[in-house]
Design a protein around this motif. Structure first.
Motif, PDB file in Angstrom:
ATOM      1  N   UNK A 339      -7.533  -4.116  -2.728  1.00 18.73           N
ATOM      2  CA  UNK A 339      -7.031  -2.980  -2.894  1.00 18.73           C
ATOM      3  C   UNK A 339      -8.536  -2.333  -3.047  1.00 18.73           C
ATOM      4  N   UNK A 340      -8.745  -1.391  -1.903  1.00 20.83           N
ATOM      5  CA  UNK A 340      -9.938   0.099  -2.573  1.00 20.83           C
ATOM      6  C   UNK A 340     -10.018   1.043  -2.303  1.00 20.83           C
ATOM      7  N   UNK A 341     -10.553   2.130  -3.174  1.00 14.86           N
ATOM      8  CA  UNK A 341     -10.571   3.312  -3.062  1.00 14.86           C
ATOM      9  C   UNK A 341     -12.195   3.793  -3.084  1.00 14.86           C
ATOM     10  N   UNK A 342     -11.918   5.085  -2.555  1.00 12.86           N
ATOM     11  CA  UNK A 342     -13.546   6.257  -2.627  1.00 12.86           C
ATOM     12  C   UNK A 342     -12.601   7.041  -2.017  1.00 12.86           C
ATOM     13  N   UNK A 343     -13.612   8.066  -1.542  1.00 13.20           N
ATOM     14  CA  UNK A 343     -13.007   9.125  -0.946  1.00 13.20           C
ATOM     15  C   UNK A 343     -12.881   9.502   0.221  1.00 13.20           C
ATOM     16  N   UNK A 363      -8.907   8.782  -3.468  1.00 14.70           N
ATOM     17  CA  UNK A 363      -7.887   7.246  -2.881  1.00 14.70           C
ATOM     18  C   UNK A 363      -8.091   5.859  -2.890  1.00 14.70           C
ATOM     19  N   UNK A 364      -6.723   5.089  -2.742  1.00 17.44           N
ATOM     20  CA  UNK A 364      -6.910   3.974  -2.808  1.00 17.44           C
ATOM     21  C   UNK A 364      -5.950   3.311  -1.536  1.00 17.44           C
ATOM     22  N   UNK A 365      -6.236   2.583  -1.287  1.00 18.30           N
ATOM     23  CA  UNK A 365      -5.884   1.890   0.413  1.00 18.30           C
ATOM     24  C   UNK A 365      -5.782  -0.242  -0.177  1.00 18.30           C
ATOM     25  N   UNK A 366      -4.636   0.175   0.385  1.00 17.61           N
ATOM     26  CA  UNK A 366      -4.124  -1.420   0.603  1.00 17.61           C
ATOM     27  C   UNK A 366      -4.235  -2.092   1.845  1.00 17.61           C
ATOM     28  N   UNK A 367      -5.672  -3.355   1.883  1.00 19.63           N
ATOM     29  CA  UNK A 367      -5.801  -3.769   2.736  1.00 19.63           C
ATOM     30  C   UNK A 367      -5.273  -5.437   2.624  1.00 19.63           C
ATOM     31  N   UNK A 368      -4.956  -5.491   4.185  1.00 18.08           N
ATOM     32  CA  UNK A 368      -4.281  -6.826   4.361  1.00 18.08           C
ATOM     33  C   UNK A 368      -4.771  -7.309   5.914  1.00 18.08           C
TER      34      UNK A 368
END
Length: 476
Positions: A339-343, A363-368
């Motif tokens: 999980x990463x998060x930024x604007x 917002x959070x992002x799911x990276x895989x």
């Protein structure tokens, strides 16, 4: 995929299973769901103060503030008189047995967390605590304590005296962010940062059941990073975690933080940039980029550096208030997720107040990484409403769960390709009164299929508040 509005669907205190984008899931492969099984209280009077927008008992980057081993769960925190407390309970029990660890928190600094680890080779519980770019305090139990919890009493006499070294091994006078991880052989490794934010290096130590060894530093603080605004010649690598998969590969996602604010568009932002990834197949002795090229050797002259190629898996400049030390997990196939998060850029290309801007627009992002070795990224359509961190776990079916600040939990199914994120539990609506970041028991999921969370209730000033443990059964 058309974005849906999901927050209105949040149901607190109920089993919720989102419909899968690809249709009804097979019975043998259910989607994500949470069945609440109750809350326990660890401490009605835990220490409370806010610094760095967080609490010392509930920083999401703790590894581990809460853990499970052989049918018992363990927790560590500071109580109202500043004393370090260790608690344990048999899984399913409603009460915790507690003892004092013999150390008092020195400063009102939320980064001075307590982290726990287990050396399976000799059945000891280890704690490292109370450090932020200075010395640490280390405590360990007698051998066999966690192997025979029902047969050994839970008393302070089961633990040794607090130390300022690892059984005589002095690491650094500027120590921060202890994270314990058990190796596949049952040894215990300690990840930590040497030096300070913006100019530090990651390092490893290892315990083999008889002694600690300093394996050395493996990331570099040197080299030149240049953005469109300016350059920086010093930095540190902030880890999202450090975890072994079932096959014994050690994974770590990270971000870089630059020392020189000239790389930012505004002094009110934060100099974090890029999401990177490295792994090790030799227990952290050498590190490889996503392509498998060796980019650093622990304790050697060649360390993982910002100038190395192939490290960045999601590029982002320092103008979007990217969070450091967020979260990672590996799935049943050994594939890494984070999980990463930024604007996001749709809200502007320059954050001027990283706390306010992340709270308003983060917002959070799911990276895989998928089986072919390529990276995928999905925005989780849930506003952060906070500047703080989100945790990630995967269940036995590799469904993903994002545990947001205030204990809001969203889930997505593997069968949909992680595109069907939806709120499963709303801690705000449930009246938890959770402060913000929560601590997740990363070890319990694989042992008995539960999501277990430690959170602290909001208070004001330095008035102590309750520390609680919230539990959910995951899909069977």
């Amino acid at each position: 995929m058309k974005r849906r509005t999901l927050l209105g669907a949040a149901l607190a205190g109920a089993v919720v299973t989102p419909a899968l984008a690809s249709g009804t899931a097979r019975a043998a492969d259910p989607g994500p769901s949470l069945t609440p099984t109750g809350t326990t209280t660890l401490d009605t009077q835990a220490i409370y103060f806010v610094s760095y927008d967080g609490l010392v008992n509930n920083n999401a980057f703790q590894k581990n503030g809460l853990l499970t081993y052989k049918g018992y769960q363990y927790a560590a925190w500071y109580t109202a008189d500043r004393g370090a407390v260790i608690g344990r309970r048999a899984l399913g029990a409603g009460t915790w047995s507690t003892l004092k660890a013999g150390h008092a928190l020195r400063y009102n600094d939320s980064h001075n967390v307590i982290s726990m680890g287990i050396s399976k080779v000799d059945g000891r519980l280890h704690l490292n605590m109370d450090s932020h770019s200075d010395g640490f305090t280390y405590v360990k139990s007698v051998a066999g304590l966690v192997d025979n919890p029902a047969g050994l009493s839970w008393t302070a006499s089961r633990f040794g005296a607090p130390q300022s070294t690892l059984d005589g091994l002095a690491l650094t006078s500027q120590f921060t962010y202890p994270q314990f991880v058990s190796t596949p052989e049952g040894r215990l490794q300690l990840s930590y940062r040497v030096a300070v934010s913006g100019n530090g290096r990651n390092a490893l130590a290892e315990y083999d059941g008889s002694a600690w060894t300093n394996l050395g530093e493996w990331s570099s603080s040197t080299g030149t990073y240049t953005s469109e605004h300016g350059s920086s010649s010093a930095r540190n690598m902030y880890l999202h975690g450090i975890d072994y998969d079932r096959a014994g590969r050690l994974h770590s996602f990270f971000t870089w933080r630059e020392q020189n604010g000239a790389v930012m568009c505004s002094s009110g932002g934060i100099t974090n940039h890029d999401t990177g990834y490295v792994y090790s197949d030799d227990r952290g002795r050498t590190w490889r980029n996503n392509a498998g090229t060796v980019v650093g050797t622990t304790g050697g002259s060649d360390k993982v550096a910002v100038t190395d190629s192939g490290l960045v898996i999601d590029p982002l400049n320092p103008d979007h208030s990217l969070m450091n030390q967020e979260s990672q997990f590996t799935d049943s196939a050994g594939l890494p997720h984070a999980i990463i998060s930024y604007v996001p850029g749709r809200f502007g290309q320059c954050t001027t107040d990283y706390v306010a801007d992340r709270t308003a627009n983060g917002r959070a992002f799911h990276v895989r990484r998928n089986a072919s070795g390529t990276w995928q990224k999905t925005e989780i359509p849930v506003p952060l409403n906070s500047s703080q961190r989100t945790k990630l776990i995967l269940d036995k079916y590799d469904n993903a769960y994002a545990i947001f600040p205030f204990c809001r939990i969203a889930g997505a199914s593997k069968s949909s390709g992680y595109t069907d994120w939806a709120i499963l539990y709303d801690g705000v609506g449930a009246g938890l009164n959770a402060f913000g970041e929560v601590v997740v028991d990363e070890t319990r999921v694989a042992q008995d299929n539960f999501l277990s969370i430690m959170y602290q209730e909001k208070s004001s000033g330095t008035t102590p508040s309750a520390l609680r443990n919230l539990n959910f059964r995951l899909p069977a």
